[in-house]
Every structure is written in C-alpha cells, then in structure tokens.
Design a protein around this motif. Structure first.
Motif, short mmCIF file in Angstrom:
data_model
loop_
_atom_site.label_atom_id
_atom_site.label_comp_id
_atom_site.label_asym_id
_atom_site.label_seq_id
_atom_site.Cartn_x
_atom_site.Cartn_y
_atom_site.Cartn_z
N LEU A 1 0.80 -1.27 -0.20
CA LEU A 1 0.13 -0.11 -0.12
C LEU A 1 0.95 1.35 0.16
O LEU A 1 1.84 1.31 1.01
CB LEU A 1 -1.07 0.06 1.38
N VAL A 2 0.52 2.09 -0.71
CA VAL A 2 1.18 3.69 -0.86
C VAL A 2 0.21 4.66 -0.52
O VAL A 2 -0.62 4.87 -1.39
CB VAL A 2 1.68 3.90 -2.57
N ASN A 3 0.26 4.85 0.72
CA ASN A 3 -0.74 5.86 1.14
C ASN A 3 -0.48 7.49 1.19
O ASN A 3 -1.43 8.21 0.92
CB ASN A 3 -0.94 5.31 2.86
N LYS A 4 0.84 7.58 1.29
CA LYS A 4 1.19 9.03 1.56
C LYS A 4 1.38 9.75 0.23
O LYS A 4 1.89 9.20 -1.01
CB LYS A 4 2.61 9.12 1.98
N ILE A 5 0.59 10.77 0.07
CA ILE A 5 0.58 11.79 -0.99
C ILE A 5 1.84 11.89 -1.73
O ILE A 5 2.15 11.81 -2.99
CB ILE A 5 -0.25 13.14 -0.77
N ASP A 6 2.92 12.17 -0.94
CA ASP A 6 4.05 12.70 -1.34
C ASP A 6 4.71 11.25 -1.95
O ASP A 6 5.40 11.58 -3.04
CB ASP A 6 5.36 13.02 -0.35
N ASP A 7 4.59 10.40 -1.62
CA ASP A 7 5.15 9.08 -2.29
C ASP A 7 4.40 8.62 -3.41
O ASP A 7 5.09 8.19 -4.54
CB ASP A 7 4.79 7.89 -1.13
N ARG A 8 3.21 8.77 -3.60
CA ARG A 8 2.49 8.57 -4.67
C ARG A 8 2.97 9.64 -5.79
O ARG A 8 3.28 9.36 -6.95
CB ARG A 8 0.91 9.03 -4.57
N ASP A 9 3.25 10.85 -5.56
CA ASP A 9 3.55 11.96 -6.23
C ASP A 9 5.16 11.46 -6.93
O ASP A 9 5.34 11.67 -8.27
CB ASP A 9 3.63 13.12 -5.47
N LEU A 10 6.09 11.01 -5.95
CA LEU A 10 7.32 10.59 -6.30
C LEU A 10 7.29 9.56 -7.32
O LEU A 10 8.07 9.45 -8.37
CB LEU A 10 8.12 10.38 -5.15
N ILE A 11 6.08 8.65 -7.08
CA ILE A 11 6.27 7.44 -7.85
C ILE A 11 5.90 7.63 -9.36
O ILE A 11 6.34 7.38 -10.36
CB ILE A 11 5.25 6.37 -7.13
N PHE A 12 4.86 8.44 -9.59
CA PHE A 12 4.46 9.04 -10.95
C PHE A 12 5.24 9.73 -11.54
O PHE A 12 5.69 9.76 -12.68
CB PHE A 12 3.07 9.81 -10.62
N LYS A 13 6.11 10.59 -10.67
CA LYS A 13 7.13 11.42 -11.24
C LYS A 13 8.35 10.53 -11.73
O LYS A 13 8.76 10.85 -12.82
CB LYS A 13 7.66 12.32 -10.38
N SER A 14 8.65 9.64 -11.07
CA SER A 14 9.72 8.66 -11.28
C SER A 14 9.69 7.80 -12.40
O SER A 14 10.59 7.20 -12.99
CB SER A 14 10.55 8.24 -10.23
N TRP A 15 8.56 7.17 -12.73
CA TRP A 15 8.20 6.08 -13.59
C TRP A 15 8.08 6.93 -15.11
O TRP A 15 7.22 7.54 -15.62
CB TRP A 15 6.85 5.27 -13.38
N GLN A 16 9.24 6.96 -15.82
CA GLN A 16 9.25 7.66 -17.15
C GLN A 16 9.35 6.82 -18.14
O GLN A 16 9.43 7.14 -19.28
CB GLN A 16 10.67 8.39 -17.29
N SER A 17 8.74 5.44 -17.96
CA SER A 17 8.50 4.51 -19.20
C SER A 17 7.36 4.67 -19.83
O SER A 17 6.28 5.24 -19.38
CB SER A 17 8.57 3.22 -18.47
N GLN A 18 7.33 4.38 -21.17
CA GLN A 18 6.03 4.49 -21.95
C GLN A 18 5.04 3.41 -21.69
O GLN A 18 3.99 3.41 -22.06
CB GLN A 18 6.47 4.30 -23.42
N LEU A 19 5.33 2.43 -20.57
CA LEU A 19 4.56 1.58 -20.23
C LEU A 19 3.61 1.90 -18.98
O LEU A 19 4.17 2.76 -18.38
CB LEU A 19 5.30 0.17 -20.06
N PRO A 20 2.50 1.35 -19.22
CA PRO A 20 1.41 2.01 -18.00
C PRO A 20 1.83 1.85 -16.52
O PRO A 20 2.61 0.70 -16.28
CB PRO A 20 0.34 1.09 -18.44
N ILE A 21 1.38 2.64 -15.81
CA ILE A 21 1.22 2.54 -14.32
C ILE A 21 0.03 1.90 -14.02
O ILE A 21 -1.10 2.47 -14.54
CB ILE A 21 1.29 3.77 -13.60
#
Ligand code: NCD
Ligand code: ZN
Ligand code: ZN
Ligand code: ZN
Length: 362
Positions: free
Chosen positions: A110-130
């Motif tokens: 589980l990723v509950n923290k807003i900051d962690d979610r933001d960091l994850i979306f920011k860092s996944w730079q692949s063209q493949l889906p989250i």
C-alpha cells in the motif's frame, strides 16, 4: 453441430502467480497451466509477493525461477513503493507495467502518502503503464497525478462508480486504459451470502445495479483481466488469518484464469457482447496497450457449442476452486498452439513446458 472459434492466444495483464512466498496457493507451473487451460498464451504476473517484486534482485529471482517451468509466455509487473523508485530506470526494460496499490489489498504494498504517490508517478518515465489499484474515487488521485506528469495509466478492476472519471480523462487526452474482472460482471453482493469468504475480493462484488452499469458500458472498457488471485480454501475459511498485516478476516481474491472464457462466451450467446468485441478485450487491446511481443503462429481453438455448469472439477489452478460454481459456462478449449507447437489438447498438456519469459520491446 460444433463450431470452432479461433482466437489469437488470450492475454491477461493481471494475474497473481504467488511465487515466491505463497506457493501453497499457486506457483509458476500450476498458474501457467491454468492459464493455458483457459485459453491464455501470454500473461503478466503481479508484484505483491513475499518478498514483493520491488527490487532488481527480486525481479531477477522471479525471472530465473520461471524459466523452463512455464506453460505460456510470462512477463512481470514491478511494485511501486517510495523505496523502489530508485530502481525504476534499471527495471524499465524488463517489466510491462508498474503496479501501484493506492488502496489496501493483499500484501504490504500500500502507498498511502500523497508525497510517495507523487514521487512514484514522477519517477516512472517508461512508456508502459502505471497500473493502479484504487478503490472507488481514489482513482481520481491517480488520474490527477498521471495528468501532472503526463504518464500512461491503466486502471485495474474498474467498478461502476469509476467509469465516468475514466471516460472524462480519456476525452481530455490522457493515455488511460481500464480493465474489468469477470467476478464483477457475473457475481453480485447477493452472491456473498451463498459464497461466504469465497465471494470476498478487492474491490468487493457490486450491487446488481452497478453490475448492470458495467455491462452497459462494456464498450468503454479496454480489456478483461482475471485478477486471478488464488488462495487455498483453508486460508479463505480461516477467519484468524490476516489478509494484510492490519486486517483480519478472509484473504481477498478469487481465481479466474479457467473460467473467464466460458463465462464470456455465455455472455456472447446472450447478446451482452459481440465475439469481435470480446476478442478485442481478451487479445488485441491488452497486447497493444502493454506493448506485448507478437506470438508467431500462436492460437487457441475453442469449440463454441458445449454448455455446462461450472464446477470445481478438473481445474489446473493449485487452489482448486472457483467462485463461479453453478454458473453456465460455454465453449471448450480444444487446442492451444504456441509458436507452432500444440501445447494443450482435449484437456491435457502435451509435452514439456514451452513458455518463455517475455520482455518489452521498446
Ligand atoms: C489480490 C491478491 O490476492 O493478490 N486480491 C484481490 O482481492 N484482488 C490483490 C489485488 O489485486 O488487489
Ligand atoms: Zn487490485
Ligand atoms: Zn469522485
Ligand atoms: Zn490483483
């Protein structure tokens, strides 16, 4: 008169093969056998194992241990945590999706923290889906982050109340896809009485009205995924075994690889969906959206005529039960051909395991 339908192999981007950590429920061999028996030739495994697939090492371990033991082609999804962000670049070429759990489910991811979610979306730079596991309106925070960082997202196991947000985001130009699970299309909360713990999963079964809403909007949903989530019957009925560290009660999840095609072919017969659209949802769309490699000379022959009552008999999944007992199934997988070799015929596997571990071709 029996009529044969020829599908390209079916594809499922959302299965839990339970290896490593919970091979009493399923493993690479039994899980891929269940897949092939259900008409699948290409599947993607989820990261919520023990240990979770959140490091290059745990990913390599899965790849190594799957080799030579799998009956269909198998790819992997990587688990998102604040700590796994550092590995995104390194694993990008080896996984088809990044799975983020934004609501509670089986396992510790589980990723509950807003900051962690933001960091994850920011860092996944692949063209493949989250790939997003999000209960109800939590899906809107995923859409917000995907827009913020211009990421491709895939909404797992959609529920009726998420459809309009997804449609809106799609219209606004976001690269967003969604999947629906057979248990949400064929069972409702009314079945939980009868099924008990076997009717418990995330997201939970819907009301009859919401189930109808899914069917009415089936053309807006990109694919069908099983969310094949086997648990042993003993675990399902054991009220003391925690589904996740913070919860009591039965484990969430139901198996689905061997029952999806027969259920969907019944729906075709009932006029709920066309065969053409079904092929899109089970083959073409998942291949396209997840950039899955082409499987040369690979197909599934299904005798569309037999109808039968779904039961627990003869399943290949190690957990050996299905929540769909008593429902009408239609069609019989007669033959599965992988790269020119018949691997399954008339209910039996022919020869050795010929599946390959697959990697994205981008
Ligand atoms: C899944 C599992 O058991 O791994 N359970 C479920 O109820 N769907 C996890 C998940 O996909 O959320
Ligand atoms: Zn989920
Ligand atoms: Zn909302
Ligand atoms: Zn799942």
């Amino acid at each position: 008169m029996s009529k044969l339908i020829k599908f390209p192999g079916l594809v499922d981007v959302h299965v839990h093969l339970r290896e490593p950590g919970a091979t009493q429920k399923e493993d690479f061999e039994t899980g891929t056998q269940a897949a092939v028996a259900g008409g699948y030739t290409q599947i993607l495994d989820m990261p919520n194992n023990t240990p979770p697939t959140t490091t290059p090492q745990t990913l390599e371990d899965k790849i190594k241990s799957a080799k030579g033991r799998i009956y269909c082609d198998l790819g992997f999804n990587f688990g998102a945590t604040a700590g796994s962000v550092q590995y995104f670049k390194e694993v990008e070429q080896k996984v088809f999706g990044l799975k983020i759990y934004m609501s509670q489910t089986t396992g510790p991811l589980l990723v509950n923290k807003i900051d962690d979610r933001d960091l994850i979306f920011k860092s996944w730079q692949s063209q493949l889906p989250i790939m997003v596991h999000a209960r109800d309106h939590i899906v809107e925070s995923a859409i917000y982050l995907a827009k913020k960082y211009n990421r491709k997202i895939h909404i797992c196991h959609v529920t009726a109340n998420q459809l309009s947000s997804i449609e809106k985001a799609k219209k606004e130009g976001l690269s967003i896809s969604s999947e629906v699970c057979p248990h949400h299309l064929f069972l409702t909360i009314d079945d939980v009485q009868r099924l008990g713990p076997l009717g418990i999963m995330k997201p939970p079964l819907l009301s009859k009205k919401d189930k109808q809403k899914l069917w009415q909007n089936i053309d807006k949903i990109d694919m069908i995924s099983t969310d094949h989530a086997p648990h042993t019957l003993a675990e399902k009925y054991d009220q003391t075994s925690p589904a996740s560290p913070s919860q009591g009660g039965p484990k969430f999840g139901v198996p689905g690889l061997e029952t999806t095609l027969p259920l969907m072919l019944t729906a075709v017969k009932e006029g709920l969906i066309t065969l053409e659209r079904l092929t899109e949802m089970l083959c073409t769309n998942p291949r396209k959206i997840f950039n899955l490699p082409n499987q040369q000379n690979t197909y599934v022959l299904v005798d569309e005529s037999p109808t039968y009552t779904i039961s627990n008999n003869g399943l290949f999944t190690k957990c050996a039960w299905t929540p769909f007992v008593g429902l009408e199934g239609r069609g019989k997988v007669q033959k599965v051909v992988l790269r020119g070799k018949t691997i399954f015929e008339n209910g039996k596997f022919t020869g050795k395991s010929r599946g390959q571990v697959i990697f994205p071709q981008i």
